[in-house]
Every structure is written in structure tokens, then in C-alpha cells.
Design a protein around this motif. Structure first.
Motif, mmCIF file in Angstrom:
data_model
loop_
_atom_site.group_PDB
_atom_site.id
_atom_site.type_symbol
_atom_site.label_atom_id
_atom_site.label_comp_id
_atom_site.label_asym_id
_atom_site.label_seq_id
_atom_site.Cartn_x
_atom_site.Cartn_y
_atom_site.Cartn_z
ATOM 1 N N TYR A 3 0.108 -8.591 -9.111
ATOM 2 C CA TYR A 3 -0.932 -8.611 -9.208
ATOM 3 C C TYR A 3 -1.920 -9.788 -10.371
ATOM 4 O O TYR A 3 -3.216 -10.345 -9.981
ATOM 5 C CB TYR A 3 -1.539 -7.359 -10.161
ATOM 6 N N GLN A 4 -0.914 -10.303 -11.574
ATOM 7 C CA GLN A 4 -1.359 -11.409 -12.280
ATOM 8 C C GLN A 4 -2.306 -12.833 -11.858
ATOM 9 O O GLN A 4 -2.672 -13.432 -11.799
ATOM 10 C CB GLN A 4 -1.012 -11.310 -13.525
ATOM 11 N N HIS A 5 -0.661 -13.003 -10.912
ATOM 12 C CA HIS A 5 -0.997 -14.200 -9.920
ATOM 13 C C HIS A 5 -1.452 -14.292 -8.955
ATOM 14 O O HIS A 5 -3.073 -15.026 -9.218
ATOM 15 C CB HIS A 5 -0.011 -14.249 -8.875
ATOM 16 N N HIS A 57 0.854 -1.157 -0.015
ATOM 17 C CA HIS A 57 -0.001 0.172 -0.040
ATOM 18 C C HIS A 57 0.975 0.548 0.284
ATOM 19 O O HIS A 57 1.495 1.580 0.804
ATOM 20 C CB HIS A 57 -0.530 -0.110 1.472
ATOM 21 N N PRO A 58 0.553 2.154 -0.707
ATOM 22 C CA PRO A 58 -0.952 2.693 -0.945
ATOM 23 C C PRO A 58 -0.644 1.822 -2.679
ATOM 24 O O PRO A 58 0.110 1.726 -3.422
ATOM 25 C CB PRO A 58 -0.741 4.136 -1.582
ATOM 26 N N ARG A 59 -1.635 1.639 -3.332
ATOM 27 C CA ARG A 59 -1.862 0.802 -4.470
ATOM 28 C C ARG A 59 -2.319 1.393 -5.599
ATOM 29 O O ARG A 59 -3.299 2.196 -5.432
ATOM 30 C CB ARG A 59 -2.956 -0.967 -4.258
ATOM 31 N N ASN A 60 -2.188 0.873 -6.545
ATOM 32 C CA ASN A 60 -2.096 2.071 -7.633
ATOM 33 C C ASN A 60 -2.567 1.080 -8.515
ATOM 34 O O ASN A 60 -1.713 0.648 -9.289
ATOM 35 C CB ASN A 60 -1.077 2.897 -8.588
ATOM 36 N N ARG A 61 -4.112 0.873 -9.454
ATOM 37 C CA ARG A 61 -4.546 0.573 -10.161
ATOM 38 C C ARG A 61 -3.797 0.071 -11.736
ATOM 39 O O ARG A 61 -3.588 -0.540 -12.749
ATOM 40 C CB ARG A 61 -5.920 0.784 -11.164
ATOM 41 N N VAL A 62 -2.930 1.519 -11.865
ATOM 42 C CA VAL A 62 -2.367 1.264 -13.511
ATOM 43 C C VAL A 62 -1.229 0.591 -13.258
ATOM 44 O O VAL A 62 -0.762 0.376 -14.037
ATOM 45 C CB VAL A 62 -2.584 3.422 -13.365
ATOM 46 N N ALA A 63 -0.284 1.452 -11.910
ATOM 47 C CA ALA A 63 0.662 0.497 -12.106
ATOM 48 C C ALA A 63 0.715 -1.022 -11.806
ATOM 49 O O ALA A 63 1.646 -1.416 -12.348
ATOM 50 C CB ALA A 63 1.947 0.648 -10.531
#
Length: 271
Positions: A249-251, A236-242
Motif C-alpha cells: 500500500y505504501q509503495h 479485496h476486500p480491503r481494510n483501511r486499518v490493515a
């Protein structure tokens, strides 16, 4: 630290023709400040479980605790945000939030807490609306604002009561994709600022991975139970674009998709 505890919970609903087992053998602990999502196919009992935590229904079997106290009904320490914002259309945004604040802090309170003045209640209401970015819309009525803004009012109303737990039942499910993404990002910021404990129902895999510390995946009903719990160890913080191209994330996304669409493949049956 266990803040919410669900111990051996089952829920069966009685109909005119038969009994319907919605949930069975539910055991789950949620830590203070944790963000947990409940995900699964339609009819798996996600909303039923959320309603049990909210105290809106009573389990057929088992016990639910919040801060070591048995959940025996609704309480201000557990605020609920529904998909339907449930705003009173004749009241302004300010008045819709103030109504909840007044009920919690403006009436006689237990354990020696004093009733707050109207000025204090107003300050609480203004602060909650500011937190969700609605200061400029305080005097508008629900019919004069967008769907996303209505959901912000609902979230503000919940946060204004300073709940120990924020319960959310698909709060962004009826919104368009761009508005939904914006509110997801804002919710991350709000939770970071308030350190809220959140339990949220969702159908959206990406939403679950983006927001959650843990994802609780339910098996298909009837008699649904917890099939798997996935810890989401993204910083955190999380950025949807990154995160879009992040392998980790894909895992997590693939793990949830595999559970839902391979291990719990769902076939709609004719009524």
C-alpha cells in the motif's frame, strides 16, 4: 474486456479571447467491473474527462465508446454522482430516488422492455436506499439529514437506475474526514455487491489507492494528457486499518505522490 474505450480524445474550450486546450491525446480502456480513479492537480481536466464519458460534453477530437456504442450524449447506462448531491430540497429521500427510477423504468423503454408498475418502481427505490443504509431515513428531507447521508441518497439514486457505469466526481470531497472514510468503506462494499464499473475523480491519494484497481494520473494542464497508469494489486476486500502499515500500500501511495509532487510539481500562477 474493454467496456469503456476512449480513443484519441482531445477537448478544447473556446472563450471570448482565445481557445483553451483542456485535454489532448487521451487513450484509455476500462474493463467491466473495474474501479478506475482519475487523479491530478487542479485544472488538469479530470472532471472534463468524466463529463465526456458521461456524455455531458462532446470531444473536439476522438471517440468515446461504452459497451461498443458511441457516447453521443447522456444515458441511463451511465449514472453520475457529483460532489454536490443535487437533491431537490422539497422532496423526501425516497422521492428524490424515485424520481430517477421513474424516469428510467416508468416511461416507454426501448428494445421491447415494458414499463414497470408503481409497485415495482417503489421496490427498486426501497432496495437502493437499503443498499446505502438509509431505510430509516426514507421520509426525511435533505434539510433534515447530514452531508454524508445526502451523498448516500445521491449514490442510491444513481444505483437505482442500474447503470452499467457509475461516474463519480469527487463525491466525498466536501465531507469531514471521518464521514469520508466511512463512505469510502461503504462504497467498496457496494461496488463488491453490485459489480459496478466505476470511474471516479479524486484529489485524495489515499482514497485513490484504497478504492482503485487502476489509478490514471493526468499531467498538468493546459493540454493535459495521461502521464501514467498505476495498477493497484491489493487483494479485496480491503481494510483501511490493515492497509495502513502494508508495504505494498505504501509503495502505491509513494508512486502517486512522486508523480504528483515531483514529476508534476504544480506552481499556482497569479491570475
Amino acid at each position: 474486456m474493454k467496456f469503456i474505450e476512449i480513443q484519441n480524445v482531445a477537448q478544447t474550450f473556446k472563450t471570448a479571447k482565445r481557445s483553451f486546450p483542456a485535454l489532448r491525446d487521451i487513450n484509455l480502456s476500462v474493463a467491466k467491473g473495474e474501479f478506475v480513479t482519475l487523479i491530478g492537480h487542479s485544472g488538469c481536466g479530470k472532471s472534463t474527462l468524466l463529463n465526456l464519458i458521461a456524455g455531458l460534453t462532446t470531444p473536439t477530437e476522438g471517440t468515446l465508446l461504452c459497451a461498443n456504442r458511441e457516447i453521443a450524449g447522456p444515458g441511463p447506462e451511465r449514472a453520475v454522482v457529483f460532489q454536490n448531491h443535487s437533491l431537490l430540497p422539497w422532496l423526501t429521500c425516497f422521492e428524490n430516488v424515485y424520481l430517477g427510477v421513474e424516469r428510467v423504468f416508468g416511461t416507454s423503454r426501448s428494445m421491447g422492455a415494458t414499463t414497470e408498475t408503481k409497485a415495482q418502481l417503489t421496490q427498486r427505490t426501497d432496495a437502493a436506499l437499503a443498499l446505502v443504509g438509509l431505510t430509516a431515513a426514507t421520509l426525511k428531507r435533505p434539510g433534515e439529514i447530514s452531508g454524508g447521508m445526502k451523498q448516500r441518497v445521491g449514490i442510491a439514486r444513481a444505483l437505482a437506475m442500474e447503470p452499467k457505469v457509475l461516474l463519480m466526481d469527487e463525491p466525498f470531497g466536501a465531507l469531514d474526514a471521518l464521514t469520508r472514510a466511512k463512505l469510502q468503506d461503504e462504497l467498496l462494499q457496494i461496488v463488491a455487491a453490485t459489480q459496478s464499473t466505476v470511474v471516479m475523480v479524486t484529489h485524495d491519494v489515499d482514497e485513490a489507492v484504497l478504492l482503485s484497481d487502476r489509478i490514471v494520473m493526468l499531467t498538468n494542464g493546459p493540454g493535459a494528457t495521461i502521464g501514467e497508469i498505476l495498477s493497484v494489486e491489493l487483494p479485496h476486500p480491503r481494510n483501511r486499518v490493515a492497509l495502513a502499515d502494508d508495504p505494498q500500500y505504501q509503495h502505491y501511495r509513494k508512486a502517486v505522490m512522486d508523480f504528483l509532487y515531483t514529476r508534476q510539481s504544480h506552481v499556482e500562477k497569479a491570475a
